[in-house]
Write an enzyme that holds these catalytic residues in place. Structure first.
Site, PDB file in Angstrom:
ATOM      1  CG  ASP A 155      -2.255   0.642   0.989  1.00 25.42           C
ATOM      2  OD1 ASP A 155      -2.338   1.485   0.074  1.00 25.42           O
ATOM      3  OD2 ASP A 155      -3.215   0.341   1.734  1.00 25.42           O
ATOM      4  CG  ASP A 214      -9.430   1.708  -0.567  1.00 28.65           C
ATOM      5  OD1 ASP A 214      -8.525   1.563  -1.408  1.00 28.65           O
ATOM      6  OD2 ASP A 214      -9.222   1.756   0.663  1.00 28.65           O
TER       7      ASP A 214
END
Ligand code: NAG
Ligand code: NAG
Ligand code: NAG
Ligand code: NAG
Length: 435
Positions: A155, A214
Site C-alpha cells: 500500500d 478503494d
C-alpha cells in the site's frame, strides 16, 4: 524478430515485469473490504483480523468449491502487525491475534493447496498505523520469503507519492533478490490519481496495481470504479496483459450493498476487464445466489482468457454502456468476443437492446454462436447481418460470449464501424423523457 529483441535489449527499451507469475489474473480472497481493521477479538472473535479468520476462509475456499474454479490466494490485508518490530528489527504479527505466527499460517494455507499473501505499506506506516517498510525494505522482503509468502500487496499510506517511481521498484528488487517468486501488487497509481501515473514504469515493476479508489459496499462505489476504467483517461487499459494487470479492487459480491443483478454487473465487468478476482466477503455465510455468481465457470473463463486483453468501452447510448473484450478462439486474425451490456438505468423495467452484430464490430463472415453467461443458455448462431435482441435488467448486466464459427473467409470480411443499438424502454410509450 531477433533483431527487435536484440535492439530492445541493448537499448534497454521498456518491458514488463517478468517473474513468470500471474499469466492470467490472480484469483483469491482478501480481508480488507469486508473485515477492515477489526482488532477486537474479545467482542468479535469470529470477525477480527486473526489467524482464525484466515484459516476459516482458507477452509471455505476448499469447502465452498471456490478453489476448484480457480480462487487460490488467501491474502491478509492491513492490521495484522504488532505495533513494534522485534529486537532484530523484523516485522512481527500481533501476538494475541496471531499466536502461532505467520509461518504457521502460511503452512496451513499451503497444506490446503492454496497460496498465501500478505500486506505491507511502502511508507513509514501502514494505513492502519502499523510499521511500514520504508527504511527496512531488504529485511522485510527477506522476512516474507522466510514466511513462504506468495503474494505481497504494498500500500502507499504515509509516503511521498513523488518517490514511488523509485521506491516501488526498489522493494520489487529486494523481493526478486530473495529468489522466492512473489506476486507484487502495488498501490502506486492509486496515490497518483489525476497526476498522470507512469503506467509504462508501473507495468515494468509490478504484477498488478490499484488504479483508483478503494471499493465500498455500494452500487455508487461500484459504478464510479467501472466508469473510471471505461473512461480510461490515463490509457492504462492497453498496459494489461499476462503477468501485469490493472486492479479495480476487491469483489464485494455476497456482502450487503449489491442486489443479485448488481452483483452480476461486478462479476461481468471484472471478468471483461481481466481484473484480479479477489473476493472480500464472508465465505462462511454466503447466500447461494451470490455464490453461484462467484463460481460461474463461463464468466471465469472470460476473465482467465489466455490473451489477457482488457475490455474497452465501445459505446454509450441512452443508459446502456457496451464493453467488448477479444478472447479465444481466434481464426485468421479474427477473435471471438465477450460483450457486456451495462444498464445504468434504475427505473424499474428492463431495457430491450437490439443490434446487427456488425454494428458492434462482429463481422466474421461465418458468424458467431452466442452464449448468455449468467443464464447459462445458448442463444443460437448469428451472422454479421443478423439482429441480436435481448433485455438488460435495471442496474443489471447482460454478458454474452460470441464464439467465432469456423469457416473459410473469402477475401476480406465485411468491414464495420461501431454503430448504434436500437433501445426500447417498455412502459414508456407516450412518455416524454430524456434518454
Ligand atoms: C501451528 O500452530 C498450531 C497451534 O496453534 C499447531 O497445532 C500446529 O502444529 C502448528 N503447525 C505448524 C505447521 O507448525
Ligand atoms: C518517515 O519518517 C522519517 C523519520 O521520522 C521522516 O524523516 C520522513 O519524513 C518520513 N517520511 C514520510 C514520507 O512521512
Ligand atoms: C528476478 O528477475 C529476473 C529478471 O527479470 C527474472 O528472470 C526472475 O524470474 C526474477 N526472480 C524472481 C524470484 O522473482
Ligand atoms: C515513464 O517510465 C518509462 C520507463 O521507466 C520512462 O522511459 C519514461 O521516460 C517515463 N515517462 C515519463 C513521462 O516520465
Amino acid at each position: 524478430m531477433l533483431w527487435i529483441l536484440f535492439l530492445s535489449t541493448i537499448l534497454g527499451l521498456s518491458s514488463s515485469l517478468e517473474n513468470g507469475l500471474v499469466r492470467t489474473p490472480p484469483m483469491g480472497w482478501m480481508s480488507w473490504e469486508r473485515f477492515r481493521c477489526n482488532t477486537d477479538c474479545t467482542t468479535y472473535p469470529e470477525d477480527c483480523i486473526s489467524e482464525r479468520l484466515f484459516r476459516e476462509m482458507a477452509d471455505m475456499l476448499e469447502v465452498g468449491g471456490y478453489k476448484e474454479v480457480g480462487y487460490q490466494y488467501i491474502i491478509i490485508d492491513d492490521c495484522w502487525l504488532d505495533h513494534t518490530r522485534d529486537k532484530d528489527g523484523k516485522l512481527q504479527p500481533d501476538p494475541q491475534r496471531f499466536p502461532s505466527g505467520i509461518r504457521n499460517l502460511s503452512d496451513y494455507v499451503h497444506k490446503l493447496g492454496l497460496k498465501f499473501g500478505i500486506y505491507e505499506d511502502y511508507g513509514n506506516l501502514t494505513c492502519g498505523g502499523y510499521p511500514g517498510v520504508l527504511g527496512h525494505m531488504e529485511t522485510d522482503a527477506n522476512t516474507f520469503a522466510d514466511w513462504q509468502v506468495d503474494y505481497v500487496k504494498l500500500d502507499g499510506c504515509y509516503s511521498d507519492p513523488d518517490t514511488m517511481i523509485t521506491g516501488y521498484p526498489e522493494f520489487g528488487r529486494y523481493l526478486n533478490k530473495t529468489g522466492r517468486p512473489m506476486v507484487y501488487s502495488c498501490s502506486w497509481p492509486a496515490y497518483q490519481i489525476g497526476h498522470n501515473p507512469n503506467y509504462t514504469a508501473i507495468s515494468e515493476h509490478c504484477n498488478l496495481w490499484r488504479n483508483f479508489d478503494d471499493i465500498e459496499d455500494s452500487w455508487a462505489s461500484l459504478l464510479s470504479i467501472i466508469d473510471f476504467y471505461g473512461d480510461d483517461k490515463d490509457k492504462f487499459g492497453s498496459v494489461a496483459g499476462p503477468g501485469h494487470w490493472n486492479d479495480p479492487d476487491m469483489l464485494i459480491i455476497g456482502n450487503y450493498g449489491l442486489s443479485v443483478d448488481q452483483a452480476q454487473v461486478q462479476m461481468g465487468m471484472w471478468c471483461l476487464m481481466a481484473a484480479p478476482l479477489i473476493m472480500s466477503n464472508d465465505l462462511r455465510k454466503m447466500r447461494p445466489e451470490f455464490a453461484e455468481i462467484l463460481l460461474n465457470r463461463d464468466a471465469i473463463k472470460i476473465n482467465q482468457d489466455p490473451l489477457g486483453v482488457q475490455a474497452s468501452r465501445i459505446l454509450r447510448q441512452g443508459y446502456i454502456d457496451v464493453y467488448s473484450k477479444p478472447i479465444l478462439p481466434s481464426y485468421q486474425n479474427k477473435y471471438s468476443v465477450a460483450i457486456g451490456f451495462l444498464n445504468r438505468w434504475t427505473s424499474g423495467t428492463p431495457i430491450r437492446v437490439s443490434f446487427a452484430l456488425s454494428e458492434l464490430g462482429l463481422n466474421h463472415p461465418s458468424g458467431y454462436s452466442a452464449f448468455d453467461i449468467f443464464s447459462g443458455k445458448p442463444l443460437g448462431n448469428f451472422s454479421p447481418k443478423s439482429t441480436f435482441t435481448a433485455d438488460v435488467n435495471p442496474s443489471g448486466f447482460l454478458l454474452v460470449r460470441f464464439n467465432l464459427l469456423p469457416g473459410r473467409i473469402r477475401k476480406t470480411g465485411s468491414r464495420s464501424e461501431i454503430g448504434k443499438l436500437n433501445l426500447q424502454f417498455p412502459g414508456l410509450t407516450g412518455w416524454k423523457t430524456e434518454l
